[in-house]
Every structure is written in structure tokens, then in C-alpha cells.
Write a protein that holds these residues in place. Structure first.
Motif, PDB file in Angstrom:
ATOM      1  N   VAL A   1       6.333  -2.773  -3.269  1.00 39.58           N
ATOM      2  CA  VAL A   1       5.285  -2.664  -1.954  1.00 39.58           C
ATOM      3  C   VAL A   1       4.002  -3.058  -2.755  1.00 39.58           C
ATOM      4  O   VAL A   1       3.049  -3.607  -2.204  1.00 39.58           O
ATOM      5  CB  VAL A   1       5.625  -1.378  -1.241  1.00 39.58           C
ATOM      6  CG1 VAL A   1       4.374  -1.409  -0.538  1.00 39.58           C
ATOM      7  CG2 VAL A   1       6.684  -1.405  -0.568  1.00 39.58           C
ATOM      8  N   GLU A   2       3.738  -2.116  -3.777  1.00 34.26           N
ATOM      9  CA  GLU A   2       2.153  -2.044  -4.249  1.00 34.26           C
ATOM     10  C   GLU A   2       1.763  -3.567  -4.824  1.00 34.26           C
ATOM     11  O   GLU A   2       0.896  -4.090  -4.417  1.00 34.26           O
ATOM     12  CB  GLU A   2       2.023  -1.164  -5.259  1.00 34.26           C
ATOM     13  CG  GLU A   2       0.556  -1.053  -5.772  1.00 34.26           C
ATOM     14  CD  GLU A   2       0.221   0.298  -6.716  1.00 34.26           C
ATOM     15  OE1 GLU A   2      -0.826   0.598  -6.835  1.00 34.26           O
ATOM     16  OE2 GLU A   2       1.393   0.700  -7.283  1.00 34.26           O
ATOM     17  N   GLU A   3       2.792  -4.056  -5.486  1.00 33.22           N
ATOM     18  CA  GLU A   3       2.624  -5.402  -5.865  1.00 33.22           C
ATOM     19  C   GLU A   3       2.567  -6.497  -4.783  1.00 33.22           C
ATOM     20  O   GLU A   3       1.629  -7.479  -5.099  1.00 33.22           O
ATOM     21  CB  GLU A   3       3.969  -5.833  -7.167  1.00 33.22           C
ATOM     22  CG  GLU A   3       3.743  -5.131  -8.207  1.00 33.22           C
ATOM     23  CD  GLU A   3       4.881  -5.122  -8.792  1.00 33.22           C
ATOM     24  OE1 GLU A   3       4.949  -5.119 -10.266  1.00 33.22           O
ATOM     25  OE2 GLU A   3       6.071  -5.572  -8.256  1.00 33.22           O
ATOM     26  N   ASN A   4       3.468  -6.318  -3.780  1.00 36.39           N
ATOM     27  CA  ASN A   4       3.019  -7.220  -2.700  1.00 36.39           C
ATOM     28  C   ASN A   4       1.746  -7.212  -2.191  1.00 36.39           C
ATOM     29  O   ASN A   4       1.029  -8.359  -1.972  1.00 36.39           O
ATOM     30  CB  ASN A   4       4.000  -6.965  -1.472  1.00 36.39           C
ATOM     31  CG  ASN A   4       5.538  -7.603  -1.751  1.00 36.39           C
ATOM     32  OD1 ASN A   4       5.470  -8.813  -1.030  1.00 36.39           O
ATOM     33  ND2 ASN A   4       6.382  -7.004  -2.074  1.00 36.39           N
ATOM     34  N   LEU A   5       1.060  -5.884  -1.764  1.00 33.11           N
ATOM     35  CA  LEU A   5      -0.161  -5.875  -1.376  1.00 33.11           C
ATOM     36  C   LEU A   5      -1.099  -6.367  -2.541  1.00 33.11           C
ATOM     37  O   LEU A   5      -2.166  -6.895  -2.028  1.00 33.11           O
ATOM     38  CB  LEU A   5      -0.664  -4.573  -1.363  1.00 33.11           C
ATOM     39  CG  LEU A   5       0.398  -3.896  -0.270  1.00 33.11           C
ATOM     40  CD1 LEU A   5       0.162  -2.189  -0.172  1.00 33.11           C
ATOM     41  CD2 LEU A   5       0.131  -4.149   1.168  1.00 33.11           C
ATOM     42  N   GLN A   6      -0.954  -6.074  -3.950  1.00 33.06           N
ATOM     43  CA  GLN A   6      -1.996  -6.811  -4.569  1.00 33.06           C
ATOM     44  C   GLN A   6      -1.986  -8.185  -4.764  1.00 33.06           C
ATOM     45  O   GLN A   6      -2.927  -8.806  -4.883  1.00 33.06           O
ATOM     46  CB  GLN A   6      -1.599  -6.270  -6.192  1.00 33.06           C
ATOM     47  CG  GLN A   6      -2.056  -4.795  -6.182  1.00 33.06           C
ATOM     48  CD  GLN A   6      -1.292  -4.006  -7.372  1.00 33.06           C
ATOM     49  OE1 GLN A   6      -0.561  -4.825  -8.191  1.00 33.06           O
ATOM     50  NE2 GLN A   6      -1.897  -3.077  -7.933  1.00 33.06           N
TER      51      GLN A   6
ATOM     52  N   LEU B   1       5.623   2.988  -2.441  1.00 29.23           N
ATOM     53  CA  LEU B   1       4.583   1.845  -3.326  1.00 29.23           C
ATOM     54  C   LEU B   1       5.711   1.243  -4.394  1.00 29.23           C
ATOM     55  O   LEU B   1       5.379   0.224  -4.653  1.00 29.23           O
ATOM     56  CB  LEU B   1       3.491   2.588  -3.813  1.00 29.23           C
ATOM     57  CG  LEU B   1       2.424   2.613  -2.724  1.00 29.23           C
ATOM     58  CD1 LEU B   1       1.097   3.646  -3.539  1.00 29.23           C
ATOM     59  CD2 LEU B   1       2.002   1.360  -2.100  1.00 29.23           C
ATOM     60  N   ASP B   2       6.408   2.143  -4.944  1.00 28.76           N
ATOM     61  CA  ASP B   2       7.250   1.715  -6.053  1.00 28.76           C
ATOM     62  C   ASP B   2       8.517   0.948  -5.742  1.00 28.76           C
ATOM     63  O   ASP B   2       9.179   0.543  -6.505  1.00 28.76           O
ATOM     64  CB  ASP B   2       7.643   2.969  -6.944  1.00 28.76           C
ATOM     65  CG  ASP B   2       6.342   3.573  -7.490  1.00 28.76           C
ATOM     66  OD1 ASP B   2       5.253   2.546  -7.873  1.00 28.76           O
ATOM     67  OD2 ASP B   2       6.230   4.471  -7.876  1.00 28.76           O
ATOM     68  N   ARG B   3       8.965   0.855  -4.420  1.00 23.80           N
ATOM     69  CA  ARG B   3      10.001   0.427  -4.083  1.00 23.80           C
ATOM     70  C   ARG B   3      10.105  -0.997  -3.862  1.00 23.80           C
ATOM     71  O   ARG B   3       8.821  -1.713  -3.402  1.00 23.80           O
ATOM     72  CB  ARG B   3      10.317   1.159  -2.648  1.00 23.80           C
ATOM     73  CG  ARG B   3      12.045   0.566  -2.232  1.00 23.80           C
ATOM     74  CD  ARG B   3      12.457   1.326  -0.945  1.00 23.80           C
ATOM     75  NE  ARG B   3      12.322   2.941  -1.353  1.00 23.80           N
ATOM     76  CZ  ARG B   3      12.802   3.859  -0.488  1.00 23.80           C
ATOM     77  NH1 ARG B   3      13.254   3.590   0.629  1.00 23.80           N
ATOM     78  NH2 ARG B   3      12.876   5.172  -0.670  1.00 23.80           N
ATOM     79  N   ARG B   4      11.067  -1.873  -4.157  1.00 27.04           N
ATOM     80  CA  ARG B   4      11.027  -3.274  -4.110  1.00 27.04           C
ATOM     81  C   ARG B   4      11.077  -3.777  -2.593  1.00 27.04           C
ATOM     82  O   ARG B   4      11.759  -2.989  -1.679  1.00 27.04           O
ATOM     83  CB  ARG B   4      12.241  -3.825  -4.387  1.00 27.04           C
ATOM     84  CG  ARG B   4      12.464  -3.787  -6.008  1.00 27.04           C
ATOM     85  CD  ARG B   4      13.422  -4.802  -6.436  1.00 27.04           C
ATOM     86  NE  ARG B   4      15.223  -4.570  -5.994  1.00 27.04           N
ATOM     87  CZ  ARG B   4      15.391  -5.478  -4.974  1.00 27.04           C
ATOM     88  NH1 ARG B   4      14.849  -6.519  -4.541  1.00 27.04           N
ATOM     89  NH2 ARG B   4      16.354  -4.866  -4.501  1.00 27.04           N
TER      90      ARG B   4
ATOM     91  N   ALA C   1      10.453 -10.290  -1.921  1.00 27.92           N
ATOM     92  CA  ALA C   1      11.641  -9.145  -2.237  1.00 27.92           C
ATOM     93  C   ALA C   1      11.907  -8.440  -3.446  1.00 27.92           C
ATOM     94  O   ALA C   1      12.172  -7.498  -3.539  1.00 27.92           O
ATOM     95  CB  ALA C   1      13.020  -9.861  -1.897  1.00 27.92           C
ATOM     96  N   ASN C   2      11.459  -9.277  -4.658  1.00 28.38           N
ATOM     97  CA  ASN C   2      11.488  -8.766  -5.928  1.00 28.38           C
ATOM     98  C   ASN C   2      10.241  -8.011  -6.547  1.00 28.38           C
ATOM     99  O   ASN C   2      10.622  -7.199  -7.681  1.00 28.38           O
ATOM    100  CB  ASN C   2      11.913  -9.803  -6.914  1.00 28.38           C
ATOM    101  CG  ASN C   2      13.408 -10.244  -6.772  1.00 28.38           C
ATOM    102  OD1 ASN C   2      14.316  -9.645  -6.389  1.00 28.38           O
ATOM    103  ND2 ASN C   2      13.469 -11.612  -6.897  1.00 28.38           N
TER     104      ASN C   2
END
Length: 236
Positions: free
Chosen positions: A95-100, A128-131, A91-92
């Protein structure tokens, strides 16, 4: 040869039995549906295949090899991906970080892999930049699917992907899964309560009730809710 074979599978939570001698298989490129109400064993079956639930009997073969001794991580590395009920995104993280995060330890080109997967999820491209925690439930489900695909699984286990999701995003999910199977190379086991969703995707559909999966529902009867209920043991 089936990609996945489940033979006489029994599982338990502690001393409480949850699955009873389940048998089914999934061929390469096939979508197999498992239909059942809450508490009937659908999630337990997915988690047992992935390695999160103790297996007390039977066998699970992936590409002809037993995976019972393998850890959850080893099964993931072998090509099994789980999209869990409740999505379980970070959650924190964005979107891009979740995929990575989903592919950080796989050794693939992270940027190229994320870009490839995002072609299947145009809605996520502008987020992509949204939490992750700021997304709607439907957007979180799309993110969970995309994160799983970043690991390039050969087998996807989908645990109630339509639960609590608005119809428009359910349609997006269905179309994305159709694209994946049309391209070939990916097998899906889909557990659901949504009759229309599962009927639109699966080539074979089984009913599960009280941890027992022993009834295949004929395709011509999938559009008849009463007939489906009879197969699931809810109508006499």
C-alpha cells in the motif's frame, strides 16, 4: 469561470463512434454527476477527458485552456487525476509503495504527502505493509482514491467508484469526498450507476445514454428511480 468545460465532444474507438457532441461543465469545488448504465459512454467520457481516447470533434478546456493537444502525463501534471474503473493498483507493491509511486516524479515531499493523504484514509494506515493484491475490493478502491490524491489534483475524474464495493466502504468513500469538497479547491466529475451515491454528492446530475449527454436530472427527482429511468431513456 468553469474549471472544466466540455464542448461538443465526440470520440471514437477506431471507426466506431462512442460519444456524440457532449456538453457540460464543472465549476471549481463542484461535484458533477453523470449517471448511466453500462455501455452508455461514461467510461469513454472520463478516458477522453484524460487523453486515453481519440477525440474526433469538439473541445476540452481546463482552467480556460485547451488540453486536446496535451498528453495524458501533461494533463496529470496540470492537475487532472483519474480514478479508473477497476482501480488498477499495483498488486505486487505494498500500500505504501502504491502511494509513493503515484508521486515519485512530482518533486514533492513524498513522506509528508503520503502522511497528509492517509489522514483521510485511516483504514489504510494499518495496511501500509500489505500488498495491494491482498486487499479487499473496497480497500483497493480506497487505495486508488488515495493514490490519486497524492498528486494533489485540482480535478478528480471518478469512474464508478462504488462498483462491486461493500456498502460500508461506499459510505467511507462518500464521507471522504464530502470532506474534500468541503475543504474547497477540488472539483469532482463522478460517473456512476449507484443512484443513492451520486444523489448524495453531486450538485448537478446528467444522464448519459448511447454516448449522448443531453439531459440534466432535476435534484428533486433523483430519489425517484422511475423518473431517473425516464430521463435515461429506459422507460416510455
Amino acid at each position: 469561470m468553469p474549471l472544466l468545460e466540455v464542448k461538443g465532444l465526440s470520440a471514437a474507438y477506431g471507426l466506431v463512434p462512442a460519444l456524440h457532441r457532449v456538453d457540460f461543465h464543472a465549476d471549481p469545488g463542484e461535484v458533477v454527476g453523470i449517471l448511466g448504465h453500462n455501455g452508455m459512454g461514461k467510461t469513454t467520457l472520463m478516458r477522453a477527458i484524460m487523453g486515453f481516447v481519440k477525440v474526433t470533434g469538439g473541445e476540452i478546456l481546463f482552467d480556460g485552456q485547451s488540453i486536446l493537444p496535451a498528453s495524458v502525463n501533461a494533463r496529470a501534471r496540470a492537475g487532472i487525476g483519474l480514478v479508473p474503473q477497476g482501480r488498477e493498483i499495483f498488486a505486487n507493491l505494498s500500500v505504501e509503495e502504491n502511494l509513493q509511486v503515484g508521486i515519485a516524479t512530482t518533486g514533492v515531499d513524498i513522506a509528508a504527502t503520503v502522511a497528509e493523504v492517509l489522514e483521510l484514509f485511516p483504514r489504510l494506515k494499518r495496511l501500509l505493509d500489505r500488498r495491494g493484491g491482498a486487499l479487499s475490493g473496497g480497500e483497493q478502491q480506497l487505495l486508488s482514491l488515495a493514490r490519486c490524491l497524492c498528486r494533489k489534483p485540482r480535478l478528480m475524474l471518478l469512474d464508478e467508484p462504488t462498483e462491486g464495493i461493500q456498502p460500508s466502504i461506499n459510505d467511507e468513500i462518500a464521507e471522504t469526498l464530502k470532506v474534500l469538497t468541503a475543504r474547497g479547491g477540488i472539483t469532482i466529475v463522478l460517473v456512476e450507476q449507484n443512484l443513492d451515491f451520486i444523489a448524495g454528492l453531486a450538485g448537478r446530475v446528467y444522464a448519459i445514454s448511447n454516448g449522448v449527454l443531453d439531459r440534466q436530472i432535476p435534484r428533486e427527482q433523483l430519489t425517484d428511480p422511475r423518473a431517473v429511468s425516464e430521463f435515461m431513456g429506459f422507460v416510455t
